[in-house]
Design a protein around this motif. Sequence first.
Motif, PDB file in Angstrom:
ATOM      1  N   ASP A  29      -3.975  45.436  92.593  1.00 41.04           N
ATOM      2  CA  ASP A  29      -5.170  44.598  92.514  1.00 41.04           C
ATOM      3  C   ASP A  29      -5.983  44.584  93.803  1.00 41.04           C
ATOM      4  N   HIS A  30      -5.301  44.575  94.940  1.00 45.88           N
ATOM      5  CA  HIS A  30      -6.020  44.356  96.198  1.00 45.88           C
ATOM      6  C   HIS A  30      -6.340  45.646  96.937  1.00 45.88           C
ATOM      7  N   ASN A  32      -6.388  48.762  95.289  1.00 44.52           N
ATOM      8  CA  ASN A  32      -6.853  49.776  94.335  1.00 44.52           C
ATOM      9  C   ASN A  32      -5.994  51.035  94.375  1.00 44.52           C
TER      10      ASN A  32
ATOM     11  N   ARG B 232     -10.534  49.794  85.934  1.00 40.60           N
ATOM     12  CA  ARG B 232     -11.174  48.690  86.649  1.00 40.60           C
ATOM     13  C   ARG B 232     -12.637  48.983  86.903  1.00 40.60           C
ATOM     14  N   VAL B 233     -13.430  47.917  86.968  1.00 40.67           N
ATOM     15  CA  VAL B 233     -14.837  48.031  87.366  1.00 40.67           C
ATOM     16  C   VAL B 233     -15.078  46.940  88.410  1.00 40.67           C
ATOM     17  N   ASP B 234     -16.135  47.076  89.154  1.00 45.91           N
ATOM     18  CA  ASP B 234     -16.458  46.063  90.162  1.00 45.91           C
ATOM     19  C   ASP B 234     -16.681  44.718  89.480  1.00 45.91           C
ATOM     20  N   GLY B 235     -16.155  43.668  90.087  1.00 41.73           N
ATOM     21  CA  GLY B 235     -16.384  42.325  89.558  1.00 41.73           C
ATOM     22  C   GLY B 235     -15.519  41.964  88.368  1.00 41.73           C
ATOM     23  N   ASN B 297      -9.002  35.861  89.434  1.00 39.16           N
ATOM     24  CA  ASN B 297      -9.385  37.016  90.249  1.00 39.16           C
ATOM     25  C   ASN B 297      -8.329  38.107  90.284  1.00 39.16           C
ATOM     26  N   SER B 298      -7.051  37.707  90.238  1.00 41.48           N
ATOM     27  CA  SER B 298      -6.010  38.725  90.386  1.00 41.48           C
ATOM     28  C   SER B 298      -4.822  38.394  89.486  1.00 41.48           C
ATOM     29  N   HIS B 403     -16.095  44.227  78.289  1.00 42.99           N
ATOM     30  CA  HIS B 403     -17.277  43.611  78.901  1.00 42.99           C
ATOM     31  C   HIS B 403     -18.294  43.388  77.784  1.00 42.99           C
TER      32      HIS B 403
END
Lengths: 151, 768
Positions: A29-30, A32, B232-235, B297-298, B403
């Motif tokens: 997660d942190h 990548n 994954r994508v930003d945000g 967030n995580s 999304h």
Amino acid sequence: MAKYSLKINGKTQQVDVDPSTPILWVLRDHLNMPGTKFGCGMAQCGACTIHLDGNATRSCVLPISAIGKSVITTIEGLSADASHPVQKAWLEHDVAQCGYCQGGQIMSAAALLKSNPKPTDEDIDNAMSGNICRCGTYLRIKEAIKTAAKK
Amino acid sequence: MKNINNSEAVAPPSGAGGAVSRRSFLRSSAIAGGGLMLSFSWFSSAQAAEKVEALNLADQWSELAAYIKITPDNVVKILVPNPEFGQNVMTSLPMMVAEELDCDWKNVVVEMSTHDNVKYGMQFTGGSNSVRMYWKPLRNAGAAARQMLIEAAAQTWGVSATEITTKAGVLSHSSGKTAKYGEMAAKAATLPVPKDVKLKAPKDFSIVRNSKKNTEGLKVVIGKPLFGMDYRVDGMLIAMIQHPPAFGLKLKSFDATAAKKMPGIKDVFSFKLYEDGFEQAGFDTRTFNEMIAIVGNSTWEVMNARKKINAQWEAAGDTKDLVNGRAGKKEVTVPGRLETTSKQLEMMAEFANGRQSTKPAQQLRKDGDPETAFKNAAQIIERTYNAPFLAHNTMEPMNFFAHVEADKALVAGPVQAPGWMEPSLTKLLNLPADKIEIQMTRMGGGFGRRAYAQYAYEAARISQKMKAPIKLIYTREDDMTYGIYRPMYTATYRAALDANKNLIGFHVIGGGIPENPVHANRFPAGAVDNYLAEGWEIPSNITIGAFRAPRSNFNAAAEQSFLDEVAEAMGKDPIAFRLDLLKRAKENPVGKNNDYDANRYIGVLELLKEKSGWGKPENAGKKRGVAAYFCHASYAGHVVDMVMRDGQPYVESVTSAVDCGVVVNPDAARNMVQGAVVDGIGQSFYGALTHKDGVPEQNNFHNYRMIRHNEAPKKIDVHFVENDIDPTGLGEPPFPPVFGAVANALFKTTGKRYYNQPFMSEQPNAKS
């Protein structure tokens, strides 16, 4: 939250996370770095295997607060071009089916060969039985480890 | 019963692909070639010119077919329409294209296509179908593109197309002129697609039937992102769900005050997957409708916050599902009872032998006069077999990215049947199909589980509420306790022997929770004069799904053990007994509706006999079990050699024989058969998902035992029947007979017959 400085694959990386955060999620997660996989979260399947100071370690139960000055290697750091003998042997034997567990299998195998360059079948079973593969590629993994041991 | 479609009939529904343009010749040729409803919308010349795309390896791609793009510097990109879950379609399907295109395999790059019902037709992985259903269409695509390249060269050189030959990506004319495909690709892309193409004869194959390494092998061994978990994508936010802890419970209330205060948490809320009255398609199976979502967030923050939720659950009672599946639209009642395994076994035992007057089973097939045959029998052998629910335990737990925005949506992740998701997503999100983009990631295993995309819908629901890109992640516990299991089955087999030990009657009655396993028209139907097959079902709130041929893997254990015992009673060798029956089915079949080809079945058994040295003096001391089975469209058999090791049975080596028609990629095919053998040993020895008051009693790998390295055989020799039959599939067929061969070897090794899976639950002092 707390700031940590980690030595991963030869580079120093800074993260600011809760001290209980397992290295698996720090990587994924942190930082990548998704090569290290989530499989069970309780050190039962081996998909998350990394090297901590060269020893195979399950990163899903290893909190960042326990790392100290230890050095981390992940599948991305074993070699980025598959030049490591274990990665080469995996390609030679075309081991992967779905491939999800194979990063962890390779990390367990690489740690085994580092400490025991000529493992017997029993040594391989002992070192590898913490890594589950539902596709059933165990025979090819064993062959690949033997091939890598010859190099 | 909940959303029950026959869990094994995982084939594309007819008419899938919907309103597809009829201009595509490939579509019609595919139908003529094998009754397949596949559609390939080819670009007309003008469109092709516009479609020269800038992609990752070069700045100019000429698209020659929906699947083939060629650069001026001769790189050939082949798009793979079907999702990859370890069956190696990212290699085998491009091999089929490249074979007919006649290009150099070294110049081929491979890419997963996106989902596009119009362009690619039904994109579906499952039912051992990928190679089988694309065998002709993809070769047609390759052959047509080759023909277009030849035509381009003919026009450029001013010669007749018939004088041009191709080899390894080079066009040659008798005058000595040559050109690489890349030089002609741009021109070829402007030419009309040929109406008719000739495919190679199998004897001329140079890529197909020659082992090629996994095209994604390198990415796997260096840890590149490939899987849904890696998307994954930003945000992007991370989401998890909390589902009820038991089948038969629903959410009553919850307090998320503490959870919402945890660091990194964005929201905690409950949501309904389907609105009341939602018409579920056949694969929209969902176990729970209302769940709690935790978004943050995580991953670690979300996991920790989830522990702080104080949720109350209550009995769901009987509920209704509106399901529009294979059997048409119907309202299905889902019973509310909280199930316990011991009670399930009692219920099944009540139904098992069919002698109850109150709960009659449905007759599935009857030949001759089985009642009289059993009445007149000198000896009747009757045995009952049981098997538990099994969890798929794909190494990558369920997950999906979504999304959802006001006017469009992107969903991405591991899914076997993206085409089936689309209509349901349009209803769930109230968006037109062309505003929903579905991307397929590599799957960390599937085995049938990912044909049921309810986790993708959950992700879409959560994203819709959050108005943000999210990735939903199941923990292993979420994954193992959600349901969609291999059903729980039982079957009672009866054989009637006359005074001369001839088999004069055969009866199978089977059932399960919630599905009947019996394949009434499979062997030994067709080989016995008096035959009866019956089935029954007990509805349940425990959801089930496809599981590497769920009914077949149960049947192959039960029937193949039973035949072994009958052969023993008759004083016959188990392979000779099967061959006698198959000879009967071949020469003088009983009934007309037999699913299998006795000849191919015989071929597999004879190859197995030869390669295993069955009956040879040097193998006399071995404890061997044999089984062979037909499922989907292929034939497979195994001889298992077992020993006692540290006081426990251990499968030391296995010989396998398979007839799946043409083997496209032999080494990868051997890998898959070896894997099926290991998986089959593990599932039959250890696999079980049991319940107490609706709560699954296993939830992670510490209490759900999977086969491990030290338990795998030392050797698995795989042999294929060599023939030119169009490929008939390989993902499932080698798996079921493992169960039967293991059961029969257990008898030889321990002197005891094993009737209940998992077999090691019956083994004294088995290590847990």
